[in-house]
Design a protein around this motif. Sequence first.
Motif, short mmCIF file in Angstrom:
data_model
loop_
_atom_site.label_atom_id
_atom_site.label_comp_id
_atom_site.label_asym_id
_atom_site.label_seq_id
_atom_site.Cartn_x
_atom_site.Cartn_y
_atom_site.Cartn_z
N GLN A 163 10.35 11.60 -7.03
CA GLN A 163 11.15 12.63 -6.36
C GLN A 163 11.66 12.22 -4.99
O GLN A 163 12.27 13.02 -4.29
CB GLN A 163 10.34 13.92 -6.24
CG GLN A 163 10.15 14.63 -7.55
CD GLN A 163 11.47 15.03 -8.16
OE1 GLN A 163 12.25 15.78 -7.57
NE2 GLN A 163 11.73 14.54 -9.34
N GLY A 164 11.41 11.00 -4.55
CA GLY A 164 11.80 10.58 -3.20
C GLY A 164 13.28 10.73 -2.92
O GLY A 164 13.68 11.37 -1.94
N THR B 207 5.60 10.85 -0.20
CA THR B 207 4.43 11.09 -1.03
C THR B 207 4.24 9.92 -1.99
O THR B 207 5.09 9.03 -2.08
CB THR B 207 4.58 12.37 -1.87
OG1 THR B 207 5.65 12.18 -2.81
CG2 THR B 207 4.88 13.58 -1.01
N SER B 208 3.17 9.98 -2.73
CA SER B 208 2.98 9.04 -3.82
C SER B 208 4.21 9.12 -4.73
O SER B 208 4.72 10.21 -4.98
CB SER B 208 1.72 9.42 -4.61
OG SER B 208 1.63 8.69 -5.80
N THR C 238 0.84 -1.18 0.00
CA THR C 238 0.00 0.00 0.00
C THR C 238 0.88 1.23 0.00
O THR C 238 1.90 1.27 0.68
CB THR C 238 -0.88 0.00 1.27
OG1 THR C 238 -1.65 -1.19 1.27
CG2 THR C 238 -1.80 1.21 1.31
N ILE C 239 0.49 2.23 -0.77
CA ILE C 239 1.21 3.50 -0.76
C ILE C 239 0.78 4.25 0.48
O ILE C 239 -0.41 4.41 0.74
CB ILE C 239 0.90 4.34 -2.01
CG1 ILE C 239 1.43 3.65 -3.25
CG2 ILE C 239 1.48 5.74 -1.87
CD1 ILE C 239 1.06 4.35 -4.53
N GLU C 240 1.76 4.67 1.24
CA GLU C 240 1.45 5.43 2.45
C GLU C 240 2.16 6.77 2.37
O GLU C 240 3.33 6.85 2.01
CB GLU C 240 1.90 4.66 3.68
CG GLU C 240 1.12 3.37 3.86
CD GLU C 240 1.37 2.71 5.19
OE1 GLU C 240 1.51 3.44 6.19
OE2 GLU C 240 1.42 1.48 5.20
N GLU C 241 1.42 7.79 2.70
CA GLU C 241 1.98 9.13 2.70
C GLU C 241 2.39 9.50 4.12
O GLU C 241 1.72 9.12 5.08
CB GLU C 241 0.92 10.11 2.19
CG GLU C 241 1.43 11.49 2.01
CD GLU C 241 0.41 12.38 1.33
OE1 GLU C 241 -0.35 13.05 2.06
OE2 GLU C 241 0.37 12.40 0.09
N VAL C 242 3.48 10.22 4.23
CA VAL C 242 3.94 10.72 5.54
C VAL C 242 3.85 12.24 5.48
O VAL C 242 4.45 12.86 4.61
CB VAL C 242 5.39 10.29 5.84
CG1 VAL C 242 5.88 10.93 7.13
CG2 VAL C 242 5.49 8.78 5.90
N THR D 110 1.73 15.58 -6.48
CA THR D 110 1.44 14.14 -6.53
C THR D 110 -0.04 13.89 -6.31
O THR D 110 -0.61 12.99 -6.94
CB THR D 110 2.28 13.33 -5.52
OG1 THR D 110 1.98 13.74 -4.19
CG2 THR D 110 3.77 13.48 -5.80
N HIS D 111 -0.68 14.67 -5.46
CA HIS D 111 -2.13 14.52 -5.27
C HIS D 111 -2.87 14.83 -6.56
O HIS D 111 -3.78 14.09 -6.94
CB HIS D 111 -2.63 15.44 -4.16
CG HIS D 111 -2.21 15.01 -2.80
ND1 HIS D 111 -2.42 15.78 -1.69
CD2 HIS D 111 -1.59 13.89 -2.34
CE1 HIS D 111 -1.95 15.17 -0.62
NE2 HIS D 111 -1.42 14.02 -1.00
N ARG D 112 -2.47 15.90 -7.23
CA ARG D 112 -3.11 16.25 -8.52
C ARG D 112 -2.94 15.13 -9.52
O ARG D 112 -3.88 14.75 -10.21
CB ARG D 112 -2.50 17.53 -9.08
CG ARG D 112 -3.04 18.79 -8.46
CD ARG D 112 -2.53 20.06 -9.11
NE ARG D 112 -2.50 19.96 -10.55
CZ ARG D 112 -1.54 20.49 -11.32
NH1 ARG D 112 -0.55 21.15 -10.78
NH2 ARG D 112 -1.58 20.37 -12.61
N ARG D 113 -1.74 14.60 -9.61
CA ARG D 113 -1.48 13.51 -10.56
C ARG D 113 -2.27 12.26 -10.19
O ARG D 113 -2.78 11.57 -11.07
CB ARG D 113 0.01 13.17 -10.59
CG ARG D 113 0.83 14.19 -11.30
CD ARG D 113 2.30 13.86 -11.13
NE ARG D 113 3.08 14.63 -12.05
CZ ARG D 113 4.07 14.14 -12.77
NH1 ARG D 113 4.40 12.88 -12.67
NH2 ARG D 113 4.73 14.91 -13.59
#
Length: 177
Positions: A96-97, A90-91, A66-70, A140-143
């Motif tokens: 960009q991580g 982020t996603s 699962t993708i988890e955002e911090v 990332t939210h927009r994408r």
Amino acid sequence: MLGRRTAFLTVPIDGARVYCYCDVVSPRDPDSAEYDPAEQLRHLFAEFAEPAATLLDAAAGIHVSTIEEVALDSWAREHVVLIGDAAHATSPNMAQGAAMALEDALVLTDCLQRFPAIPDAIAAFQARRRPRTDWVRAQTHRRDHTRYLPPTISDNVLRFLGRRIFHANYRPLLDQP
């Protein structure tokens, strides 16, 4: 490549290897006994253009999670500072991580050199980094939300504006952190 509730990303590593990232909004339970991630991905991406099917068939291993955002209000406590994904994951749709983690390290080093008191350096670090990491999170939210658009809309928007959108999404990251 984007599909309805799916995304397939490829990143060349070298002449013989490719990293693939599949993002899926799926009702399947990965903890159920009959869940086969490779088969599920082949089914979900069957209608995608090449090289999706070929790369999935050739995959040496598939990791599902699962993708988890911090999103922390503060990245520091006393003299301990979190950077990179530990502070602001982020996603991964912008890839960009690692870049954000390296920028954090450089900016934290600069702040520690500029401010003799560690609390002041940490405050300066957070003040300097927060706008950029918040901007990446918003992007990332927009994408992520684009995969919920009907294909006729997303296909046409990307066909005619894709290059412009891509450059606009990354242009602010060219500035010094």
